[in-house]
Design an enzyme around this catalytic site. Structure first.
Site, PDB file in Angstrom:
ATOM      1  N   TYR A  18     -54.382  38.157  28.225  1.00 35.10           N
ATOM      2  CA  TYR A  18     -53.183  38.541  27.481  1.00 35.10           C
ATOM      3  C   TYR A  18     -53.092  37.701  26.196  1.00 35.10           C
ATOM      4  O   TYR A  18     -52.857  38.231  25.103  1.00 35.10           O
ATOM      5  CB  TYR A  18     -51.934  38.346  28.347  1.00 35.10           C
ATOM      6  CG  TYR A  18     -50.659  38.792  27.699  1.00 35.10           C
ATOM      7  CD1 TYR A  18     -50.165  40.079  27.892  1.00 35.10           C
ATOM      8  CD2 TYR A  18     -49.927  37.928  26.880  1.00 35.10           C
ATOM      9  CE1 TYR A  18     -48.984  40.496  27.297  1.00 35.10           C
ATOM     10  CE2 TYR A  18     -48.753  38.340  26.280  1.00 35.10           C
ATOM     11  CZ  TYR A  18     -48.285  39.615  26.486  1.00 35.10           C
ATOM     12  OH  TYR A  18     -47.119  40.014  25.882  1.00 35.10           O
ATOM     13  N   HIS A  22     -53.500  38.955  22.182  1.00 36.19           N
ATOM     14  CA  HIS A  22     -52.439  38.732  21.192  1.00 36.19           C
ATOM     15  C   HIS A  22     -52.906  37.815  20.067  1.00 36.19           C
ATOM     16  O   HIS A  22     -52.436  37.949  18.936  1.00 36.19           O
ATOM     17  CB  HIS A  22     -51.175  38.212  21.865  1.00 36.19           C
ATOM     18  CG  HIS A  22     -50.385  39.317  22.485  1.00 36.19           C
ATOM     19  ND1 HIS A  22     -50.710  39.871  23.692  1.00 36.19           N
ATOM     20  CD2 HIS A  22     -49.297  39.997  22.029  1.00 36.19           C
ATOM     21  CE1 HIS A  22     -49.849  40.845  23.972  1.00 36.19           C
ATOM     22  NE2 HIS A  22     -48.990  40.943  22.976  1.00 36.19           N
ATOM     23  N   TYR A  41     -40.985  37.652  16.264  1.00 44.35           N
ATOM     24  CA  TYR A  41     -41.240  38.180  17.602  1.00 44.35           C
ATOM     25  C   TYR A  41     -42.046  37.127  18.336  1.00 44.35           C
ATOM     26  O   TYR A  41     -43.148  36.781  17.917  1.00 44.35           O
ATOM     27  CB  TYR A  41     -42.014  39.490  17.479  1.00 44.35           C
ATOM     28  CG  TYR A  41     -42.221  40.293  18.744  1.00 44.35           C
ATOM     29  CD1 TYR A  41     -41.681  39.939  19.963  1.00 44.35           C
ATOM     30  CD2 TYR A  41     -42.981  41.451  18.692  1.00 44.35           C
ATOM     31  CE1 TYR A  41     -41.878  40.715  21.095  1.00 44.35           C
ATOM     32  CE2 TYR A  41     -43.192  42.235  19.811  1.00 44.35           C
ATOM     33  CZ  TYR A  41     -42.641  41.858  21.017  1.00 44.35           C
ATOM     34  OH  TYR A  41     -42.849  42.627  22.129  1.00 44.35           O
TER      35      TYR A  41
END
Length: 106
Positions: A18, A22, A41
């Site tokens: 993950y 990203h 974000y």
């Protein structure tokens, strides 16, 4: 500006993948998110539970509701669905978090 927070999950043992995905986020996805009005974000991981806590700040007038229809967003969801719980359309399972406290301004 508005701030939203929500929770997602990553499958156990897939946390590094993950993070890697990203860290290599597609420039066209970043551009799409910025065009939708997202200013900031951030996603945080609770390692013992695999819970991901996201905080997003966006402009009052935004295009967040249109993101799901964008091809690059659809591609990202498909790219991520093998490492996190997802809906039938590929979107991540996310639960909105209710604001409980904000530090008063000076």
């Amino acid at each position: 500006m508005q701030t939203r927070a929500f929770r997602m999950n990553v499958h156990q043992g897939r946390e590094q993948e993950y993070l890697r995905r990203h860290n290599e986020i597609w420039p066209q996805l970043v551009q799409l998110l910025r065009q939708a009005g997202i200013e900031d974000y951030r996603i945080f991981l609770d390692e013992p539970s695999g819970a991901l806590f996201a905080v997003m700040t966006h402009q009052d007038l935004h295009g967040l509701d249109e993101l799901a229809a964008q091809p690059v967003m659809q591609q990202w969801w498909q790219h991520m669905r093998d490492i996190m719980p997802s809906h039938a359309d590929g979107s991540p399972v996310a639960v909105d978090l209710r604001p409980m406290f904000t530090l008063p301004a000076l």
